[in-house]
Design a protein around this motif. Structure first.
Motif, PDB file in Angstrom:
ATOM      1  N   GLU A  21      13.935  11.734  -6.307  1.00 18.72           N
ATOM      2  CA  GLU A  21      13.455  13.137  -6.892  1.00 18.72           C
ATOM      3  C   GLU A  21      14.203  13.933  -5.841  1.00 18.72           C
ATOM      4  O   GLU A  21      13.981  13.845  -4.368  1.00 18.72           O
ATOM      5  CB  GLU A  21      12.397  13.417  -7.079  1.00 18.72           C
ATOM      6  N   ILE A  22      14.858  15.228  -6.171  1.00 24.84           N
ATOM      7  CA  ILE A  22      15.261  16.183  -5.335  1.00 24.84           C
ATOM      8  C   ILE A  22      14.315  17.318  -5.904  1.00 24.84           C
ATOM      9  O   ILE A  22      14.323  17.743  -6.917  1.00 24.84           O
ATOM     10  CB  ILE A  22      16.904  16.739  -5.617  1.00 24.84           C
ATOM     11  N   TYR A  23      13.623  18.068  -4.780  1.00 23.30           N
ATOM     12  CA  TYR A  23      12.648  18.928  -4.991  1.00 23.30           C
ATOM     13  C   TYR A  23      13.458  20.321  -4.718  1.00 23.30           C
ATOM     14  O   TYR A  23      14.045  20.612  -3.683  1.00 23.30           O
ATOM     15  CB  TYR A  23      11.529  18.759  -4.017  1.00 23.30           C
ATOM     16  N   VAL A  24      13.622  21.329  -5.672  1.00 23.89           N
ATOM     17  CA  VAL A  24      14.248  22.477  -5.638  1.00 23.89           C
ATOM     18  C   VAL A  24      13.422  23.682  -5.291  1.00 23.89           C
ATOM     19  O   VAL A  24      12.813  24.100  -6.606  1.00 23.89           O
ATOM     20  CB  VAL A  24      15.308  22.663  -6.776  1.00 23.89           C
ATOM     21  N   SER A  25      13.057  23.903  -4.359  1.00 20.15           N
ATOM     22  CA  SER A  25      12.169  25.028  -3.977  1.00 20.15           C
ATOM     23  C   SER A  25      12.868  26.321  -4.467  1.00 20.15           C
ATOM     24  O   SER A  25      14.208  26.622  -4.135  1.00 20.15           O
ATOM     25  CB  SER A  25      11.774  25.055  -2.494  1.00 20.15           C
ATOM     26  N   THR A  26      12.230  27.099  -5.387  1.00 17.61           N
ATOM     27  CA  THR A  26      12.939  28.184  -6.046  1.00 17.61           C
ATOM     28  C   THR A  26      12.130  29.659  -6.067  1.00 17.61           C
ATOM     29  O   THR A  26      10.918  29.344  -6.237  1.00 17.61           O
ATOM     30  CB  THR A  26      13.483  28.095  -7.587  1.00 17.61           C
ATOM     31  N   ALA A  45      17.209  22.949  -2.019  1.00 20.83           N
ATOM     32  CA  ALA A  45      17.335  21.643  -2.473  1.00 20.83           C
ATOM     33  C   ALA A  45      16.710  20.662  -1.325  1.00 20.83           C
ATOM     34  O   ALA A  45      17.437  20.780  -0.071  1.00 20.83           O
ATOM     35  CB  ALA A  45      18.582  20.760  -3.072  1.00 20.83           C
ATOM     36  N   LEU A  46      15.692  19.938  -1.461  1.00 16.41           N
ATOM     37  CA  LEU A  46      15.047  19.168  -0.480  1.00 16.41           C
ATOM     38  C   LEU A  46      14.794  17.878  -0.996  1.00 16.41           C
ATOM     39  O   LEU A  46      14.299  17.514  -1.976  1.00 16.41           O
ATOM     40  CB  LEU A  46      13.470  19.713   0.085  1.00 16.41           C
ATOM     41  N   ARG A  47      14.894  16.743   0.103  1.00 14.13           N
ATOM     42  CA  ARG A  47      14.325  15.571  -0.098  1.00 14.13           C
ATOM     43  C   ARG A  47      13.001  15.588   0.187  1.00 14.13           C
ATOM     44  O   ARG A  47      12.397  16.378   0.843  1.00 14.13           O
ATOM     45  CB  ARG A  47      14.950  14.542   0.607  1.00 14.13           C
ATOM     46  N   ALA A  48      12.329  14.223  -0.215  1.00 13.64           N
ATOM     47  CA  ALA A  48      10.962  14.302  -0.097  1.00 13.64           C
ATOM     48  C   ALA A  48      10.577  14.385   1.596  1.00 13.64           C
ATOM     49  O   ALA A  48       9.467  14.905   1.918  1.00 13.64           O
ATOM     50  CB  ALA A  48      10.066  13.073  -0.543  1.00 13.64           C
ATOM     51  N   ASN A  96       0.533  14.104   2.621  1.00 11.82           N
ATOM     52  CA  ASN A  96      -0.085  13.265   1.525  1.00 11.82           C
ATOM     53  C   ASN A  96       0.634  11.955   1.423  1.00 11.82           C
ATOM     54  O   ASN A  96       0.362  11.122   0.732  1.00 11.82           O
ATOM     55  CB  ASN A  96       0.207  14.064   0.240  1.00 11.82           C
ATOM     56  N   GLY A  97       1.525  11.575   2.484  1.00 12.14           N
ATOM     57  CA  GLY A  97       2.059  10.451   2.427  1.00 12.14           C
ATOM     58  C   GLY A  97       3.237  10.114   1.586  1.00 12.14           C
ATOM     59  O   GLY A  97       3.908   8.994   1.302  1.00 12.14           O
ATOM     60  N   ALA A  98       3.935  11.212   0.942  1.00 16.06           N
ATOM     61  CA  ALA A  98       4.893  11.034  -0.079  1.00 16.06           C
ATOM     62  C   ALA A  98       6.247  11.128   0.711  1.00 16.06           C
ATOM     63  O   ALA A  98       7.205  11.374  -0.146  1.00 16.06           O
ATOM     64  CB  ALA A  98       4.590  12.221  -1.192  1.00 16.06           C
ATOM     65  N   ALA A  99       6.225  11.545   1.835  1.00 12.38           N
ATOM     66  CA  ALA A  99       7.627  11.874   2.531  1.00 12.38           C
ATOM     67  C   ALA A  99       8.162  10.632   3.194  1.00 12.38           C
ATOM     68  O   ALA A  99       9.099  10.903   3.814  1.00 12.38           O
ATOM     69  CB  ALA A  99       7.393  12.936   3.555  1.00 12.38           C
ATOM     70  N   THR A 100       7.889   9.617   2.724  1.00 12.99           N
ATOM     71  CA  THR A 100       8.671   8.289   3.331  1.00 12.99           C
ATOM     72  C   THR A 100       9.745   7.843   2.446  1.00 12.99           C
ATOM     73  O   THR A 100      10.025   8.173   1.320  1.00 12.99           O
ATOM     74  CB  THR A 100       7.658   7.019   3.301  1.00 12.99           C
TER      75      THR A 100
END
Length: 186
Positions: free
Chosen positions: A4-9, A30-33, A182-186
């Motif tokens: 998933e690519i998080y697109v902060s908008t 666009a950001l990676r986790a 939250n530990g989701a950035a690995t």
């Protein structure tokens, strides 16, 4: 399955809803986790034909004249901007997820403009609200999850400038710190 690519908008507009009012500026990061930035997109848009600024919104903009001036610099045709935006989103190396604060406002504008000018949304209906994510992490009521109430190590230094790309960057940095917590950035 692609990451998933998080697109902060963040968007800036001249009214509360698209159609009768216009999107002034669009900024996405666009950001990676893990918080790594993969790219940015920024554009100012020309007003929609027949649309007009909302008086209450313009009264609010009167408090931010520099930000409004930035949003009105070199506006482009909305159809051209949205086609370019879709191409940028589709070039990202993963499945895009819209990230906004408040997502309900920003996503409504982006989705409306995508459907109106491109006829499709690379996001589908995937929109993640930063404040709702914060609520789940800090276990506080939604309305108490304002930036100043978040843990200091999430906040960062950037203030909300109402310049779309600047606010998208700051919001994305906060979101990436929340993912790490939250530990989701690995």
């Amino acid at each position: 399955m692609p990451a998933e690519i998080y697109v902060s908008t963040d968007v800036e507009a001249d009214g509360p809803i698209p159609g009768p009012h216009s999107l002034l500026s669009l900024g996405s990061v666009a950001l990676r986790a893990d918080g790594a930035t993969l790219g940015e997109f920024a554009a100012n848009l020309a007003p929609l034909p027949g649309a007009s600024p909302h008086p209450r919104t313009m009264l609010w903009w009167a408090s931010y004249p520099e930000a409004l001036a930035a949003a009105r610099t070199a506006p482009e045709d909305p159809a051209a901007v949205m086609r370019r935006y879709v191409a940028w989103l589709r070039d990202l190396p993963g499945r895009v997820v819209f990230v906004g604060q408040p997502a309900a406002f920003d996503f409504a504008w982006v989705y409306w403009y995508l459907m109106r000018f491109v006829g499709d949304s690379p996001f589908g209906h995937s929109a993640l609200d930063v404040k709702t994510y914060a609520m789940a992490l800090v276990k506080k009521p939604y309305r108490e999850c304002v930036k100043d109430a978040l843990p200091v190590d999430w906040r960062g230094e950037a203030a909300n400038t109402h310049v779309a790309i600047e606010d998208a960057r700051a919001q994305g940095a906060v979101f990436a710190r929340m993912l790490r917590a939250n530990g989701a950035a690995t």
